[in-house]
Write an enzyme that holds these catalytic residues in place. Sequence first.
Site, short mmCIF file in Angstrom:
data_model
loop_
_atom_site.label_atom_id
_atom_site.label_comp_id
_atom_site.label_asym_id
_atom_site.label_seq_id
_atom_site.Cartn_x
_atom_site.Cartn_y
_atom_site.Cartn_z
N HIS A 931 -54.67 -10.49 -12.78
CA HIS A 931 -55.06 -11.38 -13.87
C HIS A 931 -54.84 -10.63 -15.18
CE1 HIS A 931 -56.89 -14.84 -11.90
NE2 HIS A 931 -57.44 -14.02 -11.02
N CYS A 980 -50.05 -13.05 -16.14
CA CYS A 980 -49.96 -14.00 -17.25
C CYS A 980 -49.90 -13.24 -18.59
CB CYS A 980 -51.16 -14.94 -17.26
SG CYS A 980 -51.29 -15.99 -15.79
#
EC number: 3.4.21.-
Length: 1062
Positions: A931, A980
């Site tokens: 993440h 991301c």
Amino acid sequence: MPQPAIIAKLEQQLRITIAPFDAPDLKAFMRYGRKGDDNSQYFLKDGKLTGLKLRTLGLKDTSFLEERELAGLQGLYLAENDFSSLQLPGHLQQLRLLHLADNKELKTLEFAGSMPLLEEIDLSDSGIQTLQLPACPALQKLDVSRSKLEAFSFASACPALWWLDLSGNGELRKLKMPAGFKALQYLYLYKSGIQELQINGKLPKLVVLDLEGNQLKQWPEKLLLPEGLETLYLEGNPIENIPETIRGSGERHNSVEDVRQYLLSIIDEDKVEYLHQAKMILVGNGEVGKTSIRLKLLDSKATLPKKKDRTQGLDIVPYELKALSPDLTGLEDAIDFQLNIWDFGGQGKYREVQQLFFSPQSLYLFVTACDDTPEDKESYVTFDYWMSLVHALSYDREQERSSPVIHVVNKIDKERMDIDQTAHNRFGNVEEFHAISCKHLTNFEALRKAIPRVLPKVGQGIFRDQYNEDWLGVMEELQRRQGEHHITYQEYRDEVCKDRLNDGEARAWLRILDRIGTVIYFGENEKLKDWIILNPNWVKQAVFEVIDSGERNPVPQWRFEKQIWSHYSEKEREKLFELLQAYDLAYKQQNAFGEQEFVVPALLEHESPNYQDLLPQEELPLKLRFAFKPILPAGTVNKLMVRLKDYIYRGLMWKDNVVFHHPDSNAYVQVEEDWQEHFIYLSVYGKQPSVIYETVTSTLKDINNDFKNAKFLKELEFTVEGFDGEEWMKKRLLKKAGADFFNFLWEKPGIHYKEEDEKNIMDQVKELIAKNRVGDALEMLKSLVPAHLEAEVLQLISRYSKLQRDSRMGILANNDENVERNRIVSSILNLASEAERDNDHTGLSDSSDQEDETFTNVTDQTKKILFICSSPSGKNLLDFGKEFKSIGIARQLADSRDDYAEPIIKTSVEADDLLHIMTKYQPDILHISLHSSKSKGLYFENNAGQAEPISAEDFKDIIETYASDPDGKGRIETIVLSCCDSEAYGRAITNFADHIVVTKDLFPDKAAVVYAKDFYRMLFNNKDIGFAHRSATSAIKRKKYPSDGFAHPIHEIPFLIKNDDK
């Protein structure tokens, strides 16, 4: 550079050697070697002593810190020593980083005054008991996790603090935080024994608040959850001013949205009211007087019912308790309280269905009578069974206890029988015992008074839970519409809630109303979750009409339409059919004419067909039984019939009995249920019964797990026993006794392995997984792994069983299902690898502490791929299992796969471990799947599995330190940041890698998997990095993923940074 005089002095004083260490900066010095061998080091910056590391030296004396020459220290690393107390002298005012982790004997840490520059304190895994933190205006991170804290305080707010971890301090009791923590993002208080939490001021930047496993009774007054809060854990806290249904239950349950909306809804005290309702359930055998008690509670002059008026299935009526005193409720004024009485009929034919309506946080009246005897074998149930059933089905996971029970013995006016008034002592939830006569009202008033007296045991917030007028208005509207019997969830939202409740609040309110018996909401069932029963009697009546119909199986669909359910609409019948099938009460089939018909096991005849002649008779059948505890839910074999309908042999099924046959075997098994004695018996006929036996047992395990999860049971298990001709013996004793005819109990259907094949565990596991036989892989692994790994395998089996249940019920999104499955597969491969290593064979592991692990079959020319991943608690699960698997598959299919070593995966990686792992494996390609966030960093894990972000600058420090190692490879050929918004992190490390793959937006899991598969397939076939990248983005483009909500088309999100400055 010459050694500072103070270092020589410390070497002489401490009798050690302190070596210089060349690091790019102080943070790199403090990070490097945390798990390495260099325990004594110093760091110079501009010729001045800036960092000192004295680790794992058994130091007890701290007097060396008094040396004034240490005044310029900015980093002090004293982890893993034996200090009992430590006082930092006043001249250490320049300290920025203080690491004291793993000092098990350290009880106190004292500061001489404020610490104006201190940025980080690590006291994790220490023995610290008392900590008074001075003014630390620059402090950014404080970690005192898994220590012994009993008292902790701030002298003032720490405006720069963004990370505070006090988790695992079981005796902390109280935490007070002054106003001014404007930067705090992560507050971890997991299992710290906190009873009182006082937070003054707002926490505007808070992202994670972990309070799980404490004893917090009151939510901090006026503490609203900030908009940016993503994760809130409250499991295990007896919080009185937030209803349990709002807080949710289950380990690591994120309740942030429900709690946020609830706190906002009650902020206006003038619009808040109490609910003051609960469910009271009357259970017991038939004709013991349950209905009489219900009637006499409502009206002491009511006429007692005749036998023909006995309850058929279930009756539901309200019962008002007037003027409950403040002494009982803890409120300021007397209140009225409504109990919704659910009066269950005692007839045996209803027992399977009745279990659906048992619930936690209810008051149970268990009723027996002086003439309650086992003369009617079909209907009579023993005291122990009833109490085991109530104890199990009323278990509340949040409060970790079962609902309270009042044991009532009726008809004491009749001939008195011996009543064991102490029997209820075997069940801790039986609160009171009352012997009464409804006919003469003997002792009835004592029972009437006992009900409100026991009521507080139902739940923590039964008197105190508050809801605003919008929530209560929705309840009143649902009650007004009860005559409609049912509505859809969309009608509930549009016509009842309107704009009063959002979706989260609307569902939470339904769960509460279901618990108190106002409505029935099938929220846990994917097929029924959009159906709300406004009148519980209506759906009860529909189900019992089937049982009371007297029909013989199979029942044609037209008979439901024309006779049994003729007064229901076509759409209602369709939903009712779904209800029967969803709860394994019936299954659908076609007859020889192509007509739909239903088989309802509850309607089966008692008489056994003449089935023995249809089964092999060469030998007597083998006898097995499954012993259930704490109960065997009535109707378990009926559910088995529904789930294994395709294996029922020649329609052989009767009351509580069925015969199964698997087409891949020559064996047959008759299954019989004795729910009162908690046994299921198996008679096994024929040869090679392992396939059908495994089919039956695995399905029973699934039924058990479904029941446990649906009813929130603490436990429901069974053990296997075999009859050797003389006695019943547990499965393990059968093996020791050498009962060869039971060998099939240890065979794994379709898994052909021998004991001498244990050296090839990984190959066998991979083969099964490739065939999508994950369950078989787990069963084989359980038989082959060493004893110290068995618990981990059993945990995986439990997780996989739950995954199958959730998948079958349709309550998992496809993505969530794939993620969990791949995590399980990844864990299986890791365990298989570790099992091989225990047999002195090389394998791959996911343990950073296994120093003998290495890439296999490599030469100097072989390229190595290191896959780093992490999915910390509080974050959505990443599908890194599938991403890593795609790399392995691409390598296996490549012609030039020998040019690359088999990739190694490291999961649950901590930021502090990354440099150590890279240094150990020296990868050519570093693939990182995490993440990440532009503003908060790359999310690694801390020791507790929680999210710990690092900035682009910190990430650069790690990569730069690795590249500067004179004994290492230096630059990395390729780094893939499959995260991301990873562009900033890639730009920060361009000087230390030849090629870097980054992303410029959110990057969906499914796209990451496609990219990895195609990118590595091209690399493994000797294509260059640029071509591999273009091919991978083209593969994503062909998938035509929707780009709504993204700033770029999905295939344009990953891009390649090239650096030719080598």
